[in-house]
Write a protein that holds these residues in place. Structure first.
Motif, PDB file in Angstrom:
ATOM      1  N   GLU A 286       0.824  -1.204   0.000  1.00  0.00           N
ATOM      2  CA  GLU A 286       0.000   0.000   0.000  1.00  0.00           C
ATOM      3  C   GLU A 286       0.863   1.260   0.000  1.00  0.00           C
ATOM      4  O   GLU A 286       2.002   1.250   0.445  1.00  0.00           O
ATOM      5  CB  GLU A 286      -0.909   0.033   1.244  1.00  0.00           C
ATOM      6  CG  GLU A 286      -1.793  -1.202   1.404  1.00  0.00           C
ATOM      7  CD  GLU A 286      -2.817  -1.329   0.301  1.00  0.00           C
ATOM      8  OE1 GLU A 286      -3.100  -0.323  -0.380  1.00  0.00           O
ATOM      9  OE2 GLU A 286      -3.329  -2.432   0.117  1.00  0.00           O
TER      10      GLU A 286
ATOM     11  N   ASN B 107      -7.703   0.412  -3.355  1.00  0.00           N
ATOM     12  CA  ASN B 107      -6.601   1.045  -4.063  1.00  0.00           C
ATOM     13  C   ASN B 107      -6.459   2.483  -3.593  1.00  0.00           C
ATOM     14  O   ASN B 107      -7.453   3.122  -3.242  1.00  0.00           O
ATOM     15  CB  ASN B 107      -6.851   1.012  -5.575  1.00  0.00           C
ATOM     16  CG  ASN B 107      -5.568   1.067  -6.392  1.00  0.00           C
ATOM     17  OD1 ASN B 107      -4.518   1.479  -5.896  1.00  0.00           O
ATOM     18  ND2 ASN B 107      -5.655   0.663  -7.655  1.00  0.00           N
TER      19      ASN B 107
ATOM     20  N   THR C 137      -3.791   5.889  -4.719  1.00  0.00           N
ATOM     21  CA  THR C 137      -2.621   6.434  -5.394  1.00  0.00           C
ATOM     22  C   THR C 137      -2.593   7.937  -5.201  1.00  0.00           C
ATOM     23  O   THR C 137      -3.624   8.596  -5.282  1.00  0.00           O
ATOM     24  CB  THR C 137      -2.635   6.096  -6.897  1.00  0.00           C
ATOM     25  OG1 THR C 137      -2.557   4.678  -7.055  1.00  0.00           O
ATOM     26  CG2 THR C 137      -1.445   6.718  -7.611  1.00  0.00           C
TER      27      THR C 137
ATOM     28  N   ARG D 240      -1.542   2.188 -11.164  1.00  0.00           N
ATOM     29  CA  ARG D 240      -1.363   1.248 -10.055  1.00  0.00           C
ATOM     30  C   ARG D 240      -2.566   0.319 -10.052  1.00  0.00           C
ATOM     31  O   ARG D 240      -3.713   0.769  -9.931  1.00  0.00           O
ATOM     32  CB  ARG D 240      -1.244   1.980  -8.734  1.00  0.00           C
ATOM     33  CG  ARG D 240      -0.954   1.051  -7.556  1.00  0.00           C
ATOM     34  CD  ARG D 240      -0.517   1.853  -6.329  1.00  0.00           C
ATOM     35  NE  ARG D 240      -0.104   0.984  -5.261  1.00  0.00           N
ATOM     36  CZ  ARG D 240      -0.863   0.674  -4.204  1.00  0.00           C
ATOM     37  NH1 ARG D 240      -2.060   1.192  -4.085  1.00  0.00           N
ATOM     38  NH2 ARG D 240      -0.418  -0.132  -3.268  1.00  0.00           N
TER      39      ARG D 240
ATOM     40  N   VAL E  15      -4.486  -2.802  -8.261  1.00  0.00           N
ATOM     41  CA  VAL E  15      -4.621  -3.555  -7.018  1.00  0.00           C
ATOM     42  C   VAL E  15      -6.051  -4.091  -6.931  1.00  0.00           C
ATOM     43  O   VAL E  15      -7.020  -3.346  -7.160  1.00  0.00           O
ATOM     44  CB  VAL E  15      -4.345  -2.680  -5.768  1.00  0.00           C
ATOM     45  CG1 VAL E  15      -4.458  -3.517  -4.494  1.00  0.00           C
ATOM     46  CG2 VAL E  15      -2.978  -2.019  -5.848  1.00  0.00           C
TER      47      VAL E  15
END
Length: 300
Positions: free
Chosen positions: A82, A121, A123, A222, A224
């Motif tokens: 993370e 998620n 970012t 990213r 996830v």
């Protein structure tokens, strides 16, 4: 390639503290606190909503919760897989509090006390903002946090000062996607370019997604838990932003505009039903024109 999701080495975290830090941070972000903070204020609409929502979630609510502690240059820490900074924890609490706020129209989303939302998620792009994606039972919550955009002629710039919740969207977590990637939240500072942010879901065959900004510049998303988030590292040329998906072998499997849905495409589930999570007209038009030409939807 500009990997905006590149993490600092985990070894920089003192031995023995990683597990405790991770547990504490995830607990703080998922805290379903709905109390109002003193000093909350609504930003002027020309600031809070100036980032154009060209692809948006259902039930978008524009709010402003400016707070001195949310600055544009955060210190980022790597906690396992993370990226969770102080901004992330504060942003997560603000997003959940705002989404569950029982205002005149009632809460945008709710959850039982024994079933907290799961952070899928997060970012953060210094200077541009951060996005958190939660899952609360059968719903997804997309929340964009960052600076406002100064109203005026294009190209527009971010407004200096405190960050806040810029937009909030709630969407049903449908089991099928309209293709390998589903863009479910995207914004830009200008009409068809500028600083761009996009988020959504991907199928299992997608290993990587890049935002092609034009002129040879790319930013990596990213990915996830079947979700993706990407921020442009700089300005995207007007009309040039493309999201390109690749499989694990590096083969391109999908290419579509970052700020609009692909025209002429449609996708159907095994029962022949149109898959259109955000009720986009372009999918409806393609389906109405020739349902037999629709491609199979991708499971999520």
């Amino acid at each position: 390639m500009n990997n905006i999701d590149q993490l600092p080495p985990e070894r920089s975290i003192p031995t023995g503290r990683h597990a405790r830090m991770r547990a504490a941070v995830l607990s703080a972000v998922a805290e379903p606190d709905v109390r109002r903070r003193a000093g909350h204020r609504r930003l002027p609409r020309r600031i809070a909503a100036a980032g154009l929502a060209t692809v948006a979630c259902a039930a978008i609510g524009w709010v402003g919760v400016g707070r001195p502690g949310l600055g544009p240059d955060p210190q980022v820490y790597a906690l396992g897989d993370e990226v969770l900074s102080d901004n992330a924890r504060t942003a997560g609490r603000q997003c959940l509090r705002t989404a569950r706020d029982d205002g005149p129209r009632g809460p945008m989303i709710n959850w039982p006390g024994d079933s907290r939302p799961t952070l899928l998620n997060y970012t953060e792009q210094p200077g541009s903002g951060g996005t958190v994606i939660y899952r609360a039972q059968s719903q997804l919550l997309y929340c964009l946090v960052g600076p406002g955009v100064i109203d005026g002629p294009e190209p527009r710039e971010f407004a200096p000062g405190a960050w806040g919740v810029v937009s909030l969207g709630v969407l049903d977590a449908s089991p099928w996607l309209p293709g390998p990637i589903s863009v479910e939240d995207a914004r830009s500072t200008d009409t068809s370019g500028g600083y761009v942010h996009a988020a959504g879901r991907v199928g299992k065959q997608v290993d990587s997604v890049v935002l092609d900004q034009g002129a040879g510049h790319r930013s990596s998303a990213r990915i996830v838990d079947g979700t993706f988030v990407v921020f442009s590292a700089g300005r995207v040329k007007p009309g040039a932003g493309m999201l390109i998906s690749y499989d694990a072998g590096g083969t391109e499997i999908d290419r579509r505009p970052a700020l609009s849905q692909p025209v002429g495409r449609c996708y159907v589930d095994p029962s022949g039903n149109l898959v259109n999570p955000l009720a986009h007209q372009v999918y409806q038009d393609a389906y109405a024109k020739n349902p037999a030409a629709c491609e199979p939807a991708v499971p999520w």
